[in-house]
Design a protein around this motif. Structure first.
Motif, PDB file in Angstrom:
ATOM      1  N   GLN A  99       0.856  -1.196   0.000  1.00 36.08           N
ATOM      2  CA  GLN A  99       0.000   0.000   0.000  1.00 36.08           C
ATOM      3  C   GLN A  99       0.888   1.241   0.000  1.00 36.08           C
ATOM      4  OE1 GLN A  99      -2.633   1.083   3.461  1.00 36.08           O
ATOM      5  NE2 GLN A  99      -4.250   0.682   1.950  1.00 36.08           N
ATOM      6  N   VAL A 100       0.781   2.045  -1.035  1.00 40.25           N
ATOM      7  CA  VAL A 100       1.649   3.211  -1.206  1.00 40.25           C
ATOM      8  C   VAL A 100       0.801   4.444  -1.469  1.00 40.25           C
ATOM      9  CG1 VAL A 100       3.573   1.839  -2.118  1.00 40.25           C
ATOM     10  CG2 VAL A 100       1.872   2.804  -3.694  1.00 40.25           C
ATOM     11  N   THR A 101       1.418   5.603  -1.348  1.00 40.73           N
ATOM     12  CA  THR A 101       0.750   6.870  -1.652  1.00 40.73           C
ATOM     13  C   THR A 101       1.037   7.259  -3.094  1.00 40.73           C
ATOM     14  OG1 THR A 101       0.944   7.611   0.637  1.00 40.73           O
ATOM     15  CG2 THR A 101       0.587   9.306  -1.039  1.00 40.73           C
ATOM     16  N   LEU A 102      -0.013   7.557  -3.851  1.00 41.24           N
ATOM     17  CA  LEU A 102       0.128   7.985  -5.236  1.00 41.24           C
ATOM     18  C   LEU A 102      -0.313   9.436  -5.368  1.00 41.24           C
ATOM     19  CD1 LEU A 102      -1.392   4.947  -7.194  1.00 41.24           C
ATOM     20  CD2 LEU A 102       1.018   5.375  -6.683  1.00 41.24           C
ATOM     21  N   THR A 103       0.374  10.174  -6.217  1.00 42.21           N
ATOM     22  CA  THR A 103      -0.057  11.537  -6.533  1.00 42.21           C
ATOM     23  C   THR A 103      -0.904  11.481  -7.798  1.00 42.21           C
ATOM     24  OG1 THR A 103       1.960  12.451  -5.563  1.00 42.21           O
ATOM     25  CG2 THR A 103       0.683  13.887  -7.025  1.00 42.21           C
ATOM     26  N   THR A 104      -2.174  11.864  -7.681  1.00 42.05           N
ATOM     27  CA  THR A 104      -3.110  11.802  -8.801  1.00 42.05           C
ATOM     28  C   THR A 104      -3.726  13.180  -9.018  1.00 42.05           C
ATOM     29  OG1 THR A 104      -4.919  11.137  -7.342  1.00 42.05           O
ATOM     30  CG2 THR A 104      -3.603   9.378  -8.335  1.00 42.05           C
ATOM     31  N   THR A 105      -4.564  13.279 -10.032  1.00 43.69           N
ATOM     32  CA  THR A 105      -5.232  14.547 -10.344  1.00 43.69           C
ATOM     33  C   THR A 105      -6.747  14.337 -10.339  1.00 43.69           C
ATOM     34  OG1 THR A 105      -3.381  15.333 -11.674  1.00 43.69           O
ATOM     35  CG2 THR A 105      -5.528  16.354 -12.070  1.00 43.69           C
ATOM     36  N   GLN A 106      -7.477  15.230  -9.661  1.00 44.88           N
ATOM     37  CA  GLN A 106      -8.929  15.150  -9.637  1.00 44.88           C
ATOM     38  C   GLN A 106      -9.508  16.190 -10.588  1.00 44.88           C
ATOM     39  OE1 GLN A 106     -10.754  15.903  -5.835  1.00 44.88           O
ATOM     40  NE2 GLN A 106     -12.759  15.113  -6.475  1.00 44.88           N
ATOM     41  N   SER A 107     -10.456  15.747 -11.398  1.00 46.18           N
ATOM     42  CA  SER A 107     -11.170  16.645 -12.306  1.00 46.18           C
ATOM     43  C   SER A 107     -12.647  16.323 -12.200  1.00 46.18           C
ATOM     44  CB  SER A 107     -10.680  16.481 -13.747  1.00 46.18           C
ATOM     45  OG  SER A 107     -11.424  17.308 -14.615  1.00 46.18           O
ATOM     46  N   GLY A 108     -13.404  17.194 -11.553  1.00 45.74           N
ATOM     47  CA  GLY A 108     -14.806  16.907 -11.297  1.00 45.74           C
ATOM     48  C   GLY A 108     -14.929  15.729 -10.365  1.00 45.74           C
ATOM     49  N   SER A 109     -15.648  14.709 -10.784  1.00 45.12           N
ATOM     50  CA  SER A 109     -15.838  13.527  -9.935  1.00 45.12           C
ATOM     51  C   SER A 109     -14.851  12.419 -10.240  1.00 45.12           C
ATOM     52  CB  SER A 109     -17.269  12.998 -10.115  1.00 45.12           C
ATOM     53  OG  SER A 109     -17.492  12.619 -11.473  1.00 45.12           O
ATOM     54  N   ASN A 110     -13.921  12.643 -11.182  1.00 45.18           N
ATOM     55  CA  ASN A 110     -12.968  11.614 -11.583  1.00 45.18           C
ATOM     56  C   ASN A 110     -11.555  11.922 -11.099  1.00 45.18           C
ATOM     57  OD1 ASN A 110     -14.795   9.989 -12.850  1.00 45.18           O
ATOM     58  ND2 ASN A 110     -14.267  10.641 -14.941  1.00 45.18           N
ATOM     59  N   TYR A 111     -10.807  10.837 -10.863  1.00 49.43           N
ATOM     60  CA  TYR A 111      -9.385  10.916 -10.574  1.00 49.43           C
ATOM     61  C   TYR A 111      -8.626  10.254 -11.723  1.00 49.43           C
ATOM     62  CZ  TYR A 111     -10.803  11.895  -5.750  1.00 49.43           C
ATOM     63  OH  TYR A 111     -11.365  12.440  -4.617  1.00 49.43           O
ATOM     64  N   THR A 112      -7.452  10.779 -12.029  1.00 48.57           N
ATOM     65  CA  THR A 112      -6.612  10.169 -13.062  1.00 48.57           C
ATOM     66  C   THR A 112      -5.204   9.962 -12.533  1.00 48.57           C
ATOM     67  OG1 THR A 112      -5.982  12.326 -13.975  1.00 48.57           O
ATOM     68  CG2 THR A 112      -7.908  11.227 -14.951  1.00 48.57           C
TER      69      THR A 112
ATOM     70  N   PHE B 230      -5.552   6.073 -17.134  1.00 50.23           N
ATOM     71  CA  PHE B 230      -6.295   5.477 -16.021  1.00 50.23           C
ATOM     72  C   PHE B 230      -7.152   6.542 -15.350  1.00 50.23           C
ATOM     73  CE2 PHE B 230      -3.265   1.948 -16.272  1.00 50.23           C
ATOM     74  CZ  PHE B 230      -4.096   0.872 -16.006  1.00 50.23           C
ATOM     75  N   SER B 231      -8.441   6.259 -15.247  1.00 47.70           N
ATOM     76  CA  SER B 231      -9.389   7.217 -14.687  1.00 47.70           C
ATOM     77  C   SER B 231     -10.492   6.466 -13.960  1.00 47.70           C
ATOM     78  CB  SER B 231      -9.990   8.076 -15.804  1.00 47.70           C
ATOM     79  OG  SER B 231     -10.986   8.944 -15.306  1.00 47.70           O
ATOM     80  N   GLN B 232     -10.878   6.947 -12.780  1.00 48.13           N
ATOM     81  CA  GLN B 232     -11.962   6.325 -12.024  1.00 48.13           C
ATOM     82  C   GLN B 232     -12.534   7.319 -11.023  1.00 48.13           C
ATOM     83  OE1 GLN B 232      -9.468   3.064 -10.579  1.00 48.13           O
ATOM     84  NE2 GLN B 232      -9.430   3.976  -8.520  1.00 48.13           N
ATOM     85  N   THR B 233     -13.656   6.941 -10.412  1.00 51.46           N
ATOM     86  CA  THR B 233     -14.372   7.878  -9.541  1.00 51.46           C
ATOM     87  C   THR B 233     -13.873   7.883  -8.109  1.00 51.46           C
ATOM     88  OG1 THR B 233     -16.051   6.184  -9.116  1.00 51.46           O
ATOM     89  CG2 THR B 233     -16.482   7.759 -10.917  1.00 51.46           C
ATOM     90  N   ASN B 234     -12.960   6.973  -7.750  1.00 51.31           N
ATOM     91  CA  ASN B 234     -12.360   7.008  -6.413  1.00 51.31           C
ATOM     92  C   ASN B 234     -10.854   6.985  -6.546  1.00 51.31           C
ATOM     93  OD1 ASN B 234     -11.253   4.103  -5.949  1.00 51.31           O
ATOM     94  ND2 ASN B 234     -13.326   3.791  -6.759  1.00 51.31           N
ATOM     95  N   ASP B 235     -10.150   7.321  -5.482  1.00 50.96           N
ATOM     96  CA  ASP B 235      -8.695   7.490  -5.536  1.00 50.96           C
ATOM     97  C   ASP B 235      -7.953   6.303  -4.938  1.00 50.96           C
ATOM     98  OD1 ASP B 235      -6.593   8.957  -6.430  1.00 50.96           O
ATOM     99  OD2 ASP B 235      -6.478  10.308  -4.723  1.00 50.96           O
ATOM    100  N   THR B 236      -8.579   5.138  -4.935  1.00 51.10           N
ATOM    101  CA  THR B 236      -7.937   3.902  -4.503  1.00 51.10           C
ATOM    102  C   THR B 236      -7.752   3.027  -5.729  1.00 51.10           C
ATOM    103  OG1 THR B 236      -8.958   4.012  -2.316  1.00 51.10           O
ATOM    104  CG2 THR B 236      -8.088   1.883  -3.016  1.00 51.10           C
ATOM    105  N   TRP B 237      -6.483   2.727  -6.087  1.00 49.23           N
ATOM    106  CA  TRP B 237      -6.162   2.114  -7.379  1.00 49.23           C
ATOM    107  C   TRP B 237      -5.722   0.664  -7.197  1.00 49.23           C
ATOM    108  CZ3 TRP B 237      -7.007   5.244 -11.553  1.00 49.23           C
ATOM    109  CH2 TRP B 237      -7.193   6.611 -11.264  1.00 49.23           C
ATOM    110  N   GLY B 238      -6.437  -0.236  -7.882  1.00 50.07           N
ATOM    111  CA  GLY B 238      -6.049  -1.636  -7.882  1.00 50.07           C
ATOM    112  C   GLY B 238      -6.413  -2.341  -6.593  1.00 50.07           C
ATOM    113  N   ASN B 239      -6.184  -3.667  -6.618  1.00 45.25           N
ATOM    114  CA  ASN B 239      -6.464  -4.474  -5.425  1.00 45.25           C
ATOM    115  C   ASN B 239      -5.314  -5.392  -5.062  1.00 45.25           C
ATOM    116  OD1 ASN B 239      -6.588  -6.435  -7.389  1.00 45.25           O
ATOM    117  ND2 ASN B 239      -8.753  -6.951  -7.093  1.00 45.25           N
TER     118      ASN B 239
END
Length: 678
Positions: A238-251, A276-285
């Motif tokens: 489990q690591v910290t990623l720097t992502t970008t939020q645009s409206g309701s999506n994260y990339t 890669f784009s999704q509505t929450n900021d938790t990526w992968g399992n």
């Protein structure tokens, strides 16, 4: 080529002159070696502190851009100052500034408007603007008789396409053909550079560059523009990623690191795929059941690599301009590799055998991005010994990234690809402490090293870095057992990985060129160590001893076979089946006769080296045979150290290396040679 020709060895085109002209630095090194051997009982070198004057400044992108603009405005004056001809022009490629104001400016070169391959050079200038030294990829004078080719463009293209097909490409035409000046080996000539794309037989994109002599049609050189690497399938927890939020999506867009983006190719093999784009900021399992898991690993690896270069060397991104590359995951179908591609400025990762193990771990990210750093600094050709140094640089920096991350799920080690199971037995792909453990890499340098695949010719450089960092012998580091041997059986004391990284990086960015070989790598790292820590420091001594530990050069003057060295680095052309040529070294200031174990180190570029007869001629005129003619020795180049009983000669006087080519079809160059008095 006729069926009766003796030229049947396929690796001939992979060879080229690999000399580095270090006028000022070479003199400094020679002086240091001599002074170090003058004392009967030299003092033990002390660990040096970094000389702040020679530390590269951390330039902002705008500061770097301003320095490049200034160098570009002055490039015509610089060309005249370093003695280039009227048809030669410089093109600014990169620049490094030291704290004392010294600038290390890297240039490409053109001749009559044509690119000069092997014409790259580094000009070091003092704060005053005076030129301190010039490091060239090739020393030969650029003087081309004519610029009208005798061979057609289509003939050169046909040759290149056929060669690409032999490597698995299905392309029927080249992507590009251009006229160039080929200056990386022997006499500069007018040539064609042909680039053939497509895919190789393992699914890796193809960017085969073939150099063809425009006068004879002979293939002079080839190399791959795609630089491949390997990694492991272990995720980093489990690591910290720097992502970008645009409206309701994260990339997966890292705005803190040059907007590095990570894309999903979804098993395609071209384009960028989908960000890669999704509505929450938790990526992968944490498993391959979720496509974003590989994306998260690649994104994290790119971030850690960016931070490693920034915090370790003050480098802002691959090009040192603050701009991020991008990553592509899920490339192809069951593709068991990863690669860096300059043309897209991106890293690409396959999913491994059965699409079960994406190759997206920390050391893979560090390895692949470091290919980009090498491309934008020394530009080491991806073939021959320079290709081995290119691959080793990525292994070395990838290892640095892994240690820097301090991630408990993937602890730092000197093993390459230790988590990947390509071999089916869980063993690493490469071992830095003893490269030969992989069954193909070499522990030490030898004259035929450049003919190996670059992932195996990297072995001696990886081994050097381990020895310089940790020293020889058995030890346990982070729970991993190592036992590193040396070529001469003598011990090496390490100086720590942090210092070893600084020395390697400074050589990469300020000393090496596209054609640097192992001898040039030693010269460059010694120069770097001397500037950073001093030529009498323990660090400088360790660089000498670590290279001797992999059979490159002699030990330090403090013991273990070192001594005073005298070197001539001026190139001398060897005519085809012609008269003997000589290169001289004058020795003075010594007493008595030469030793019974005088060391003669020779660096000669020549295809079919069996044609050559080599002698050492003493001050008395007596010749000492170093190498006989051999019609069956078809290998390339002579890079050897010979031991001569010269005890009947006065040490002082003019010593000569005499070389004669005694068979037709080949020419060559005495790049350098050295006498070492133990």
């Amino acid at each position: 080529m006729s069926s009766t020709s003796r030229r049947r060895t396929s690796h001939i085109a992979h060879r080229r002159t690999a000399t580095v002209a270090l006028a000022g630095v070479a003199a400094l090194i020679a002086a240091a070696l001599q002074s170090g051997a003058a004392s009967a009982a030299p003092a033990k070198p002390q660990a040096g502190k970094v000389n702040p004057a020679h530390v590269a400044l951390k330039l902002s992108p705008s500061q770097r851009a301003e320095l490049i603009r200034h160098a570009d405005a002055e490039k015509a004056d610089t060309a005249r100052a370093i003695g280039l001809g009227s048809k030669e022009k410089l093109v600014v490629h990169d620049i490094v500034k030291d704290a004392d104001g010294t600038l290390h400016t890297r240039y490409e070169r053109t001749y009559a408007g044509l690119p000069v391959l092997g014409g790259d050079l580094i000009v070091d200038t003092a704060k005053s603007g005076a030129v301190k030294s010039v490091i060239k990829a090739a020393n030969a004078t650029l003087k081309i008789a004519g610029l009208t080719p005798a061979v057609t463009k289509s003939a050169a293209e046909k040759q290149a396409v056929q060669r690409a097909k032999a490597l698995g490409s299905t392309k029927s035409a080249a992507d590009s053909v251009r006229k160039v000046i080929w200056a990386a080996s022997g006499k500069p000539v007018l040539a064609y550079e042909t680039v053939v794309g497509g895919l190789q037989d393992d699914g890796t994109p193809n960017q085969l560059h073939v150099i063809t002599d425009a006068a004879t049609g002979k293939k002079l050189f080839e190399h791959q523009g795609i630089e491949t690497g390997v990694g492991n399938t272990q995720y980093s927890g489990q690591v910290t990623l720097t992502t970008t939020q645009s409206g309701s999506n994260y990339t997966l867009n890292d705005g803190a690191r040059g907007n590095h983006k990570t894309y999903n190719l979804n098993h395609g093999s071209s384009g960028t795929g989908t960000l890669f784009s999704q509505t929450n900021d938790t990526w992968g399992n944490g498993t391959t059941s979720n496509a974003a898991t590989a994306g998260a690993d690649a994104h994290y690896g790119a971030a850690v690599t960016w931070d490693f270069y920034k915090n370790t060397f003050g480098r802002s991104g691959i090009k040192n301009n603050g701009v991020g590359a991008y990553s592509r995951v899920h490339y192809g179908n069951a593709y068991v590799n990863a690669f860096w591609d300059d043309s897209c400025f991106c890293m690409t990762y396959g999913d491994g055998s059965g699409n079960a193990d994406p190759l997206t771990s920390l050391d893979v990210a560090g390895h692949e991005m470091s290919h980009g750093v090498t491309s934008n600094t020394a530009g080491l050709d991806y073939s021959d010994e320079s290709g081995g140094l290119n691959e080793a640089t990525s292994d070395i920096m990838g290892t640095g990234v892994e240690f820097y991350a301090n991630n408990s799920k993937d602890v730092g080690d000197y093993l390459i690809g230790e988590k990947i199971n390509i071999n089916g037995d869980g063993t690493p792909l490469r071992y830095m402490d003893k490269p030969s453990k992989d069954g193909a890499s070499k522990d030490s340098w030898y004259s035929g090293l450049g003919g190996l695949d670059v992932h195996y010719s990297s072995g001696p450089a990886n081994h050097f870095f381990y020895l310089l960092s940790e020293g020889s012998g058995a030890k346990v580091i982070n729970g991993v057992s190592y036992n590193s041997p040396t070529a001469d059986g003598l011990p090496v004391t390490g100086i720590g990985r942090d210092k070893a990284l600084q020395i390697w990086y400074r050589a990469l960015t300020t000393k090496w060129t596209s054609t640097t070989d192992y001898a040039g790598a030693r010269t460059g790292t010694l120069a770097a160590a001397g500037e950073l820590y001093g030529t009498t420091s323990a660090e400088y001594k360790a660089v000498q001893d670590a290279w001797a530990g992999v059979a490159v050069g002699s030990r330090s003057g403090g013991g273990g076979g070192g001594g005073t060295s005298y070197e001539n680095t001026s190139p001398v052309s060897i005519p085809d089946n012609g008269p003997a040529v000589t290169s001289s070294i004058t020795v003075s200031g010594r007493s008595g006769n030469a030793p019974s174990n005088l060391q003669v180190s020779v660096d000669i570029t020549h295809t079919w080296r069996g044609d050559l007869v080599i002698d050492l001629v003493g001050p008395s005129g007596t010749s000492y045979r170093l190498k006989n003619f051999s019609s069956s020795d078809s290998a390339d180049n002579v890079k050897e150290t010979y031991t001569v009983n010269a005890s009947s000669e006065s040490a002082n006087g003019a010593w000569k290396l005499k070389v004669q080519d005694q068979a037709a079809q080949d020419v060559g160059t005495i790049n350098s040679w050295k006498l070492t008095f133990p």
